[in-house]
Scaffold this motif. Sequence first.
Motif, PDB file in Angstrom:
ATOM      1  N   ALA C 300       0.747  -1.149  -0.057  1.00  0.00           N
ATOM      2  CA  ALA C 300      -0.037  -0.082  -0.018  1.00  0.00           C
ATOM      3  C   ALA C 300       0.858   1.180   0.039  1.00  0.00           C
ATOM      4  O   ALA C 300       0.641   2.101  -0.762  1.00  0.00           O
ATOM      5  N   LYS C 301       1.853   1.063   0.828  1.00  0.00           N
ATOM      6  CA  LYS C 301       2.961   2.334   0.974  1.00  0.00           C
ATOM      7  C   LYS C 301       3.636   2.633  -0.409  1.00  0.00           C
ATOM      8  O   LYS C 301       3.908   3.842  -0.836  1.00  0.00           O
ATOM      9  N   GLU C 302       3.991   1.546  -1.179  1.00  0.00           N
ATOM     10  CA  GLU C 302       4.726   1.503  -2.588  1.00  0.00           C
ATOM     11  C   GLU C 302       3.484   1.997  -3.722  1.00  0.00           C
ATOM     12  O   GLU C 302       4.149   1.945  -4.706  1.00  0.00           O
ATOM     13  N   MET C 303       2.303   1.942  -3.476  1.00  0.00           N
ATOM     14  CA  MET C 303       1.441   1.995  -4.576  1.00  0.00           C
ATOM     15  C   MET C 303       1.676   3.191  -5.334  1.00  0.00           C
ATOM     16  O   MET C 303       1.879   4.267  -4.774  1.00  0.00           O
ATOM     17  N   PRO C 304       1.484   3.268  -6.645  1.00  0.00           N
ATOM     18  CA  PRO C 304       1.697   4.388  -7.607  1.00  0.00           C
ATOM     19  C   PRO C 304       0.295   5.034  -7.366  1.00  0.00           C
ATOM     20  O   PRO C 304      -0.571   4.597  -6.776  1.00  0.00           O
ATOM     21  N   GLU C 305       0.464   6.468  -7.827  1.00  0.00           N
ATOM     22  CA  GLU C 305      -0.593   7.374  -7.457  1.00  0.00           C
ATOM     23  C   GLU C 305      -1.922   6.917  -8.096  1.00  0.00           C
ATOM     24  O   GLU C 305      -1.562   6.802  -9.365  1.00  0.00           O
ATOM     25  N   LEU C 306      -2.873   6.910  -7.578  1.00  0.00           N
ATOM     26  CA  LEU C 306      -4.119   6.573  -8.500  1.00  0.00           C
ATOM     27  C   LEU C 306      -4.830   7.756  -8.747  1.00  0.00           C
ATOM     28  O   LEU C 306      -4.488   9.039  -8.437  1.00  0.00           O
ATOM     29  N   ALA C 307      -5.816   7.503  -9.348  1.00  0.00           N
ATOM     30  CA  ALA C 307      -6.667   8.568 -10.234  1.00  0.00           C
ATOM     31  C   ALA C 307      -7.099   9.746  -9.403  1.00  0.00           C
ATOM     32  O   ALA C 307      -6.980  10.825  -9.653  1.00  0.00           O
ATOM     33  N   ASP C 308      -7.769   9.456  -8.372  1.00  0.00           N
ATOM     34  CA  ASP C 308      -8.377  10.335  -7.372  1.00  0.00           C
ATOM     35  C   ASP C 308      -7.257  11.294  -6.733  1.00  0.00           C
ATOM     36  O   ASP C 308      -7.418  12.501  -6.627  1.00  0.00           O
ATOM     37  N   ALA C 309      -6.227  10.755  -6.098  1.00  0.00           N
ATOM     38  CA  ALA C 309      -5.126  11.319  -5.712  1.00  0.00           C
ATOM     39  C   ALA C 309      -4.643  12.246  -6.664  1.00  0.00           C
ATOM     40  O   ALA C 309      -3.866  13.555  -6.463  1.00  0.00           O
ATOM     41  N   LYS C 310      -4.203  11.762  -7.692  1.00  0.00           N
ATOM     42  CA  LYS C 310      -3.641  12.686  -8.988  1.00  0.00           C
ATOM     43  C   LYS C 310      -4.684  13.873  -9.115  1.00  0.00           C
ATOM     44  O   LYS C 310      -4.080  14.849  -9.349  1.00  0.00           O
ATOM     45  N   LYS C 311      -5.967  13.463  -9.333  1.00  0.00           N
ATOM     46  CA  LYS C 311      -6.873  14.876  -9.582  1.00  0.00           C
ATOM     47  C   LYS C 311      -6.739  15.659  -8.629  1.00  0.00           C
ATOM     48  O   LYS C 311      -6.465  17.015  -8.706  1.00  0.00           O
ATOM     49  N   GLU C 312      -6.680  15.489  -7.245  1.00  0.00           N
ATOM     50  CA  GLU C 312      -6.526  16.393  -6.050  1.00  0.00           C
ATOM     51  C   GLU C 312      -5.114  17.102  -6.269  1.00  0.00           C
ATOM     52  O   GLU C 312      -5.243  18.172  -6.243  1.00  0.00           O
ATOM     53  N   ARG C 313      -4.139  16.525  -6.614  1.00  0.00           N
ATOM     54  CA  ARG C 313      -2.802  17.018  -6.802  1.00  0.00           C
ATOM     55  C   ARG C 313      -2.744  18.103  -7.829  1.00  0.00           C
ATOM     56  O   ARG C 313      -2.254  19.049  -7.692  1.00  0.00           O
ATOM     57  N   PHE C 314      -3.570  17.686  -8.895  1.00  0.00           N
ATOM     58  CA  PHE C 314      -3.590  18.574 -10.032  1.00  0.00           C
ATOM     59  C   PHE C 314      -4.232  19.887  -9.625  1.00  0.00           C
ATOM     60  O   PHE C 314      -3.731  20.826 -10.144  1.00  0.00           O
ATOM     61  N   ILE C 315      -5.350  19.652  -8.948  1.00  0.00           N
ATOM     62  CA  ILE C 315      -6.004  21.019  -8.723  1.00  0.00           C
ATOM     63  C   ILE C 315      -5.371  21.962  -7.651  1.00  0.00           C
ATOM     64  O   ILE C 315      -5.218  22.829  -7.822  1.00  0.00           O
ATOM     65  N   ARG C 316      -4.852  21.115  -6.668  1.00  0.00           N
ATOM     66  CA  ARG C 316      -4.155  21.771  -5.620  1.00  0.00           C
ATOM     67  C   ARG C 316      -2.678  22.415  -6.047  1.00  0.00           C
ATOM     68  O   ARG C 316      -2.600  23.513  -5.662  1.00  0.00           O
ATOM     69  N   ASP C 317      -1.823  21.564  -6.700  1.00  0.00           N
ATOM     70  CA  ASP C 317      -0.471  22.037  -6.920  1.00  0.00           C
ATOM     71  C   ASP C 317      -0.436  22.505  -8.315  1.00  0.00           C
ATOM     72  O   ASP C 317       0.738  23.570  -8.308  1.00  0.00           O
ATOM     73  N   LEU C 318      -1.184  22.066  -9.207  1.00  0.00           N
ATOM     74  CA  LEU C 318      -0.968  22.803 -10.627  1.00  0.00           C
ATOM     75  C   LEU C 318      -2.133  23.802 -10.933  1.00  0.00           C
ATOM     76  O   LEU C 318      -1.740  24.093 -11.948  1.00  0.00           O
ATOM     77  N   HIS C 319      -2.899  23.995 -10.010  1.00  0.00           N
ATOM     78  CA  HIS C 319      -4.217  25.026 -10.364  1.00  0.00           C
ATOM     79  C   HIS C 319      -4.837  24.620 -11.615  1.00  0.00           C
ATOM     80  O   HIS C 319      -4.992  25.686 -12.084  1.00  0.00           O
ATOM     81  N   ILE C 320      -5.145  23.534 -11.652  1.00  0.00           N
ATOM     82  CA  ILE C 320      -5.862  22.938 -12.832  1.00  0.00           C
ATOM     83  C   ILE C 320      -7.366  23.018 -12.463  1.00  0.00           C
ATOM     84  O   ILE C 320      -7.682  22.830 -11.302  1.00  0.00           O
ATOM     85  N   THR C 321      -8.087  23.520 -13.419  1.00  0.00           N
ATOM     86  CA  THR C 321      -9.591  23.447 -13.127  1.00  0.00           C
ATOM     87  C   THR C 321     -10.355  21.925 -12.709  1.00  0.00           C
ATOM     88  O   THR C 321      -9.546  21.019 -13.404  1.00  0.00           O
ATOM     89  N   PRO C 322     -11.166  21.855 -11.712  1.00  0.00           N
ATOM     90  CA  PRO C 322     -11.331  20.650 -11.461  1.00  0.00           C
ATOM     91  C   PRO C 322     -12.015  19.929 -12.708  1.00  0.00           C
ATOM     92  O   PRO C 322     -11.677  18.473 -12.600  1.00  0.00           O
ATOM     93  N   TYR C 323     -12.641  20.428 -13.418  1.00  0.00           N
ATOM     94  CA  TYR C 323     -13.201  19.747 -14.828  1.00  0.00           C
ATOM     95  C   TYR C 323     -11.856  19.220 -15.534  1.00  0.00           C
ATOM     96  O   TYR C 323     -12.013  18.172 -15.919  1.00  0.00           O
TER      97      TYR C 323
END
Lengths: 494, 95, 494
Positions: C300-323
């Motif tokens: 679980a610790k070594e799991m690659p980043e999954l879709a939901d986590a990625k989405k959140e990161r994109f919005i938070r760190d990359l300032h991408i629109t939620p859509y």
Amino acid sequence: MTELTKFTLSEARNALHKGDISSRELTEAHLNAMEDAKELNCFVAVTAEKAMEMADNADAMIKAGNAKGMTGIPIGMKDLYCTKGVHSQTCSHILDGFKPEYESTVSQNLWDDGAVMLGKTNMDEFAMGSSNENSYYGPVKNPWRAAGSDKDTVPGGSSGGSAAAVAADIAIATTGTDTGGSIRQPASFAGLVGLKPTYGRCSRWGMIAFASSLDQAGPLTKTVRDAAIMMESMAGYDPKDSTSINIPVPNYEAALKGDIRGLKVGVPSEYRVDGMPQEIENLWQKGIDWLKDAGAEIVDISLPHTKYALPTYYIVAPAECSSNLARYDGVKYGLRVAGSSLDDMYKKTRAAGFGDEVKRRILIGTYVLSAGYYDAYYLKAQKVRTLIANDFKAAYEKCDVILTPTAPSAAFALGDKVDDPLAMYLNDVFTVPASLAGLPGISVPAGLSAEGLPLGLQLLGQAFGEEQLLNVADVLETAAGFKHKPAKWWGDAS
Amino acid sequence: MSIDKDTVAKIANLARIEVSEKELESTVGELNNILDWVEQLSEVDTDGVEAMTSVVEASLPRREDKVTDGGYRDSVLKNAPQAEHGFFAVPKVIE
Amino acid sequence: MSRLYPGATGDWEAVIGLEIHAQVISEAKLFSGAATAFGAEPNTQVSFVCSAQPGMLPVINEECVRQAVRTGLAMGCKINLRSIFDRKNYFYADLPQGYQISQFKDPIVGEGVVTIDLEDGSTKEIGVERLHLEQDAGKSMHDQHPTMTYVDLNRSGVALMEIVSKPDMRTPEEAAAYFKKIRSIVRYAGTCDGNMEQGSMRADVNVSVRRPGEAFGTRTETKNVNSIRYVTQVVESEIRRQIDLIEDGGTVNQETRLFEVATGTTRPMRSKEEAHDYRYFPDPDLLPLEFSQEFVDQLAKEMPELADAKKERFIRDLHITPYNAAVLTAEKENADYFETLLAATVDKTGKPISELGSLVSNWITSDLFGALKKLGKSINESPVSIEHAAELLGLQLDGTISGRIAKDVFDIMLDTGNSPEAIVEEKGLKQVSDTGAIEAMIDEILAENADKVEEYRGGKDKLFGFFVGQVMKKTGGKANPQVVNQLLRPKLDG
């Protein structure tokens, strides 16, 4: 025949190591004896050329100072072991012409130690049988006959060819396999030592499977010491077998200390089965006395589920076999009988390729696994199996080894029981319980029946307790002092 | 639980073993004998008993994910009753 | 969302469940060391184990175990620390053992829930019943010979994960969305490549119909459906067929069916007509599969980043629109493309990643996706390389070309495959930022449109855009709009 064929394995080893004899002459002598004993039908394939080549290599190994216990010893391999490029058909028609492209782990272990292969020994088809009468290559004749009789007896089964070959002095030792008693019962019928080790002690890789949770490799030899030497070579962890156990193989011969003082020998009351011949009962009592005289303490034990072992076995083993034998379908190897469709080809091939007993067990196994019957038969049997294993666990709280008869009778006449499967199954009444629990067992020749046929006693040990088991067997063997040999009636009268 | 000819025929079909009408008769008797005999297990109280999955007290060994085998087609096909163009060949199947 | 299907006698509801077979990403097979690579010559990736030669035994590949656990974790499922491998017994040409090693009663992964996204923007939770590991079968080829079927065992023994849904879907859209979601999950987890053309993923589609609120009807199972579109077609045609059948007084048979691409409908599978009885029982060649919670936690610790986590990161760190974030993370290949292009653009421009996310995501979701949709291509087949795309965005960011010109350049890139720099150079599309030249042009325009200048100065502010347009027209769109603005306003304001 020369005296070379009279050697025990340990005697031959000592003579080879000392340079008194060569493997070449030892092997030649046994090949000649094989030729002379053809009518016993012990071998289904003779690998004389290969044997001589291996013997020469063994002699070179000895000269180079690399000799091991099995180096230069001519042995027979049960046809159930896959041996590369050599007949490996588990004496079934369905594997017609099958010559594997690989070598079983157990046989490879033996060859690595310099053992010499004389050929492949006859057996009950797929190891299903207790008389070697279920072989596609015909029955094996036991070298032993009742005193004054010229009637053939069976050598037991399924390792019948392996047993008869050693009893007739045409192989110094042989490999067998034991699923429900297939090493121990023929050893008893042929006046030999037969050892079935703990499940997981020998690799099953390259052994043609009958019942995977029960099958184990083991040696048939003239003495307990021989069994110890051969076991050490055969045993060992194999990463290719998931059920093989990764613990070191001890020097079994070193375990033969001849001292069993203080050891607790369990005698299970449930093995006194109804209708057991008095002479078996008497022999058992003798065994108890011998061990007591050697300083062991005799303990009464109870294995309450003993009577359910055979029916449990005859559910579990057929169930596994019905699945294990599904691969024999005329597609990848062996026999194919043409059919109008794929299914028709399957049905015709399997009908022609399997013998009656094998078919019977496949059908039983298919039935007990089928929808609606699984719980009542298979699952129930696996639960009873747990109880049987628990019986042994409880018993070994009180004792170190267990002493029982090996078989309920001496060798019977050829053809006597072929028409009565149930009577045949009862041969394994004393050997099957330990098989179900995965425990080691050894049969030691202990006396002759009233008719002059050999009888064995069985010692059962704890999981991976082969050293202790062999030590007690060695003491029992010494006390019994069984030195009888079958009178030679086959081949050139000698 | 006694089995009849139809059941034996059904089992034989599941096991892909051709059994003639005549063999069917004798097989029914033999199998019933054996099944009647194993029936005695029903006397044993197995409530709460775990079915045995393995006599060996160990857990399943695992191997590394490496290609260590295969690549010897000729050996694989060598014993085949019929092999053509590198394939096993069987009577035609209609899906 | 529950949708009803009108029939002649009233409304019907469909109940749909999917069994998805996903090929595990691993170098070697589940129980043998043979390779899994796609597209090899027939029977070249076959060992003695995967061709079920006599005496061969399975040993499990630990990576396949890990992959199954990872997939289970990615689906939020319960991981079973002890599971059992069973044999599923049936005869078929491409099933060399005569049984498939699978998991029946005790699978490695238990229940979980996945959320699917529907076209109307709503979501729905679909239950996952279980995931188990099993062996793939070989491949039968029926069209190579007039009377024979050819069998290739390269796939035989390759590890599959069978992911079984609960019967929670009600429409073809939901079934397709679920299949898509599972594909996305396994691709994110790195456990299956999701390549349907190569058979890495396929679904058995179970469909039944019932009156709303009533008990489940009889279901049919359509085997081996290998595209999301086909899943939709299978469900649609089965719903229709079953409703019509029942309304005509017939009954649905519980049967196995095949999808026919040509007609978009299903038909009964001939070879599976007879009732099967798989006689599952624990494989005696294997022990129970056991691992610790620590083993699971580590994975679980070594799991690659999954879709939901990625989405959140994109919005938070990359300032991408939620859509945009949702669109980009729905499929792993899109997210991968985005992240690769973003990194390449950072390299090209030297600008911080947080400033580029928005531009890059907009360009992909509008320009690139629009173009791909027109071409009918997937992102992996994009005619524009990452390098060229980054170059294009770089040219726009450093002011070499305007956003409007960038669109023209992109069109030329799609047509020619040329690099944007070359296109800009060749066509002279560089933005004009030379203040002198632009100033002269502005003066010219103001002189030509004296009346408009008056109107502007009279308060008609809107005309500012007109003047900008004139400048752009004169420069063929190449004038730097910022420079134009800066120069134009003071001149107009006089």
